[in-house]
Write an enzyme that holds these catalytic residues in place. Sequence first.
Site, PDB file in Angstrom:
ATOM      1  N   TRP A  57       0.988  -0.963   0.053  1.00 18.46           N
ATOM      2  CA  TRP A  57       0.123   0.024  -0.078  1.00 18.46           C
ATOM      3  C   TRP A  57       0.840   1.223  -0.059  1.00 18.46           C
ATOM      4  O   TRP A  57       0.377   2.194  -0.746  1.00 18.46           O
ATOM      5  CB  TRP A  57      -0.956  -0.124   1.180  1.00 18.46           C
ATOM      6  CG  TRP A  57      -2.038  -1.131   1.106  1.00 18.46           C
ATOM      7  CD1 TRP A  57      -1.910  -2.228   1.913  1.00 18.46           C
ATOM      8  CD2 TRP A  57      -2.897  -1.351  -0.140  1.00 18.46           C
ATOM      9  NE1 TRP A  57      -2.820  -2.990   1.546  1.00 18.46           N
ATOM     10  CE2 TRP A  57      -3.686  -2.475   0.539  1.00 18.46           C
ATOM     11  CE3 TRP A  57      -3.301  -0.680  -1.122  1.00 18.46           C
ATOM     12  CZ2 TRP A  57      -4.510  -3.047  -0.497  1.00 18.46           C
ATOM     13  CZ3 TRP A  57      -4.319  -1.264  -1.785  1.00 18.46           C
ATOM     14  CH2 TRP A  57      -5.018  -2.402  -1.537  1.00 18.46           C
TER      15      TRP A  57
ATOM     16  N   ASP B 134      -1.426   6.758   6.320  1.00 15.44           N
ATOM     17  CA  ASP B 134      -2.512   5.955   6.144  1.00 15.44           C
ATOM     18  C   ASP B 134      -2.607   4.958   7.234  1.00 15.44           C
ATOM     19  O   ASP B 134      -1.678   4.244   7.370  1.00 15.44           O
ATOM     20  CB  ASP B 134      -1.933   5.099   4.789  1.00 15.44           C
ATOM     21  CG  ASP B 134      -2.982   4.048   4.152  1.00 15.44           C
ATOM     22  OD1 ASP B 134      -4.080   3.958   4.965  1.00 15.44           O
ATOM     23  OD2 ASP B 134      -2.679   3.419   3.262  1.00 15.44           O
TER      24      ASP B 134
ATOM     25  N   LYS C  88     -11.845  -1.812   7.093  1.00 19.07           N
ATOM     26  CA  LYS C  88     -10.996  -2.756   8.142  1.00 19.07           C
ATOM     27  C   LYS C  88     -11.073  -2.384   9.641  1.00 19.07           C
ATOM     28  O   LYS C  88     -10.842  -3.229  10.253  1.00 19.07           O
ATOM     29  CB  LYS C  88      -9.377  -2.509   7.632  1.00 19.07           C
ATOM     30  CG  LYS C  88      -9.346  -3.039   6.287  1.00 19.07           C
ATOM     31  CD  LYS C  88      -7.933  -2.868   5.795  1.00 19.07           C
ATOM     32  CE  LYS C  88      -7.855  -3.175   4.369  1.00 19.07           C
ATOM     33  NZ  LYS C  88      -7.376  -2.050   3.333  1.00 19.07           N
TER      34      LYS C  88
END
Length: 357
Positions: A101, A168, A192
Amino acid sequence: MKKHNFSAGPCILPDEVLKESASSIINFNNLDLSLIEISHRSKPFIEVIDEAKSLVRKILNVPKNYSILFLQGGASLEFLMVPMNLMDINGTAVYTNTGTWANKAIIEAKKLGNVNIIANSSDKNYSYIPKDFIIPEDANYFHCTSNNTIYGTQIKKFPKCKIPMVCDMSSDIFSRKIDINKFDLIYAGAQKNMGPAGTTLVIVKDEILGKNNRDIPTMLDYRTHINKESMFNTPPVFAIYVSMLTLRWLDKLGGIDTIEKRNIEKAKILYKEIDRNELFVGTAEIEDRSNMNICFLLKENKLEKKFNKMCDEKGISGIIGHRSVGGYRASIYNAMPIESVKELINLMKKLEDENIS
Ligand SMILES: *Cc1c(COP(=O)(O)O)cnc(C)c1O
């Protein structure tokens, strides 16, 4: 029987949240209308989004000079929105490359300017968090990923940073205490730890915006969404609603203090078993191990089929590791009960009993 859901994302949500969401799809607040067929500008929905925002503010202790936004496009669009809003034309941003990511975030930033990668753990397949680096003070901002969902590593101590710090937090937001004041912009895809896919939480310090020399497209400009209170266009009403219910659940439970203790306990017992059990080995550096995504391998591949079958039979679902790591990944987000973790541990013990004499 409901399965033990170890999926990495979208992931487990509290049962009571699922039940209430289901009934609101049919009849919301006794309006005899569905949640997803009323106007997003109607009073009942405004109350939902307002409550969602105030729960984020309360649970994470977000100071007044930060805005809370519910956007769309996932964390993946934030990879682009962050440089669009914070990077000067011909400017430079500083990134750490700690996994898939993080790397995707870097690729987008490079489209808008220069990226200085000051730390990179790809040399050991992202199995650790790099620590000894100095953040240059002449860059537009610093970007990091708090929890590397695929590799099971997590930043335990954030670096000191004199330029705006962007993080993030998709896969560990609301799982542990964080000091919002240390950060200037935080983003997280909801799916999530906060709700279903479809909305992205952004927490941004207002004063860092409007400072670069770009003509930012309207939808990509954080100020648009701040000015319109996340209602510039039709917001993802269902995703925001379910997120609000999940935050209500978390708040009632006792907030971050309670959930952090539970998360630490769940991770502790599972790592303990991975380290004790002769058949398994953890993949992440011990000091950098994630408390959300627990990655481990079977030392002998030939037992994999058997273990997978045992898991299937006990309703343990979603633990196959990401293809770039292999093995197993048990994602034990906020809503995962410790009983499910114990069920997995029992199977690991059983496999050992049956295969080591
Ligand atoms: C899942 C994930 C993403 C991608 O999120 P989308 O909402 O699917 O775009 C980004 N970063 C991290 C750390 C993730 O775990």
